[in-house]
Design a protein around this motif. Sequence first.
Motif, PDB file in Angstrom:
ATOM      1  N   SER A  76       0.814  -1.219   0.000  1.00  0.00           N
ATOM      2  CA  SER A  76       0.000   0.000   0.000  1.00  0.00           C
ATOM      3  C   SER A  76       0.844   1.265   0.000  1.00  0.00           C
ATOM      4  O   SER A  76       0.375   2.338   0.369  1.00  0.00           O
ATOM      5  CB  SER A  76      -0.935   0.003   1.212  1.00  0.00           C
ATOM      6  OG  SER A  76      -1.830  -1.087   1.163  1.00  0.00           O
ATOM      7  N   PHE A  82      -3.014   1.780  -2.389  1.00  0.00           N
ATOM      8  CA  PHE A  82      -3.793   1.893  -1.158  1.00  0.00           C
ATOM      9  C   PHE A  82      -5.290   1.901  -1.476  1.00  0.00           C
ATOM     10  O   PHE A  82      -6.089   1.238  -0.806  1.00  0.00           O
ATOM     11  CB  PHE A  82      -3.409   3.168  -0.407  1.00  0.00           C
ATOM     12  CG  PHE A  82      -4.210   3.398   0.844  1.00  0.00           C
ATOM     13  CD1 PHE A  82      -3.889   2.729   2.030  1.00  0.00           C
ATOM     14  CD2 PHE A  82      -5.289   4.268   0.847  1.00  0.00           C
ATOM     15  CE1 PHE A  82      -4.633   2.931   3.184  1.00  0.00           C
ATOM     16  CE2 PHE A  82      -6.045   4.477   1.996  1.00  0.00           C
ATOM     17  CZ  PHE A  82      -5.712   3.808   3.168  1.00  0.00           C
ATOM     18  N   GLU A 130      -7.115  -1.169  -0.015  1.00  0.00           N
ATOM     19  CA  GLU A 130      -7.770  -0.826   1.245  1.00  0.00           C
ATOM     20  C   GLU A 130      -9.151  -0.192   1.068  1.00  0.00           C
ATOM     21  O   GLU A 130     -10.087  -0.518   1.797  1.00  0.00           O
ATOM     22  CB  GLU A 130      -6.866   0.148   2.037  1.00  0.00           C
ATOM     23  CG  GLU A 130      -5.445  -0.352   2.278  1.00  0.00           C
ATOM     24  CD  GLU A 130      -5.387  -1.499   3.273  1.00  0.00           C
ATOM     25  OE1 GLU A 130      -6.351  -1.671   4.047  1.00  0.00           O
ATOM     26  OE2 GLU A 130      -4.380  -2.237   3.279  1.00  0.00           O
TER      27      GLU A 130
END
Length: 448
Positions: free
Chosen positions: A188, A194, A198
Amino acid sequence: MMKQRFSDKFISALSNLSAEEKQSKLLVAVSGGGDSMAMLHALHHHNMNVVVAHVNYKQRGDDSNADEQLVRTFCDEHKLDLHICEWPYGRDVSSFQEKARDFRYTFFNELMQLETCSLLLTAHHQNDRIEGFVYNMARGAGLSGMDALVEKSGAVFRPLFRMSKQEIDDYLTEHSVPFRLDKSNLKSTYKRNFIRLEVLPKLKEIHPNALENTVRLLDRNQSALLELSALYDSVALKYIIKAKLSNGKVDEWDVALIRQSIVDVQGFLFHMLKKVEVKCHHKDVELLASHFNQFHTESKVVLLGEFSFEFYREHLYVYSESDLVTEPQVVSQLTDLLKIVPSSKNVEVVEGRVGQFQKGKMYLDEKKMSFPISIRTPQSGDRMKLFGMDGNAKKVSDIQTQEKFPQWRKRTTDLCFDADNELIIFDWSRHAQKIAVSEFTEKAIIIS
């Protein structure tokens, strides 16, 4: 079912190409990852005429070389032309992502010319579009800047644009397409990673169809933008005029009328700035928009790149330094002088005595004009004894202030000097006492 869905979408994407593009040579950017390998495999399966381009950035040691070898092996097995370029700058380069993008597109553009390719094909897909949207939204992008990816833009075509990452992965499995996994994509560290690792999974937790719904939103956004663009263009056509100079141009915006015609000033500004390729941040646009709601008694200039945005009273003047370049001129006779009078002015030649004078017109005695006459822009110390004013000569800068000139016009005002180096005409609107008509005038030049 997934196989058929990928195939249908791929055929549909190819159908958007013209007949000439389908028959021409296509440059395909292939990294060795799953997305680009799926694209290359599908293009070869559909007998497209392709040339393959691969960039080895040498950032991951043996893994980078293994990516190159995979692409090389696939091209050898399928008898595809391959061009490879190596990153020459080593590791630990600042702003690597941006510089790497510039590097590879320079390589691609050179290859397209060398191989006479009509299009560059990249493997951007639906998930890339969603990631870009989330990233741009977080950065504060406006309506036009949230969705940067399109299926076809200029000479760049993205045949996987309508496909999800899952559909691509299923195609790789079902066709046993070889590909390499870039392990750096599992970290990430980069903002895009990211978002992919995520943020998007969290969106799917909120709603299982979150990604599909986001794509539908972006499609509707594109439709709305087309309508807004048409509106903005019509407003610009009505309320932005080109102020012609002796050499150059300035765009003159009627701020008051533009403000009355649109709701989203920032959206209008983004649209117009994009057309002239001004690179700016959303905060720059916010600053420009704030001036739309003000009446400026003095010039306010905002600089963006090479462009100046000058607000004065209820107008905005847009220009670059090169737009304000005006070359000095010298004319040796009256006919040549009259040729350079701005087209916005009306010129009359009257034989004999002038009968009736009208306000706003210059009445010049042809015999009192001593040639050659030189025309240039203002310099410090320029003065002029205006017709109808007693006393000493007046500073040109004071005349400009009195006439309420914006800054750009102060710099580009045409001044005409006679053979005695005396200023006789100011901005083709005011003249000196020296050349005014009298009861003895035999030929009058009237400029209005």
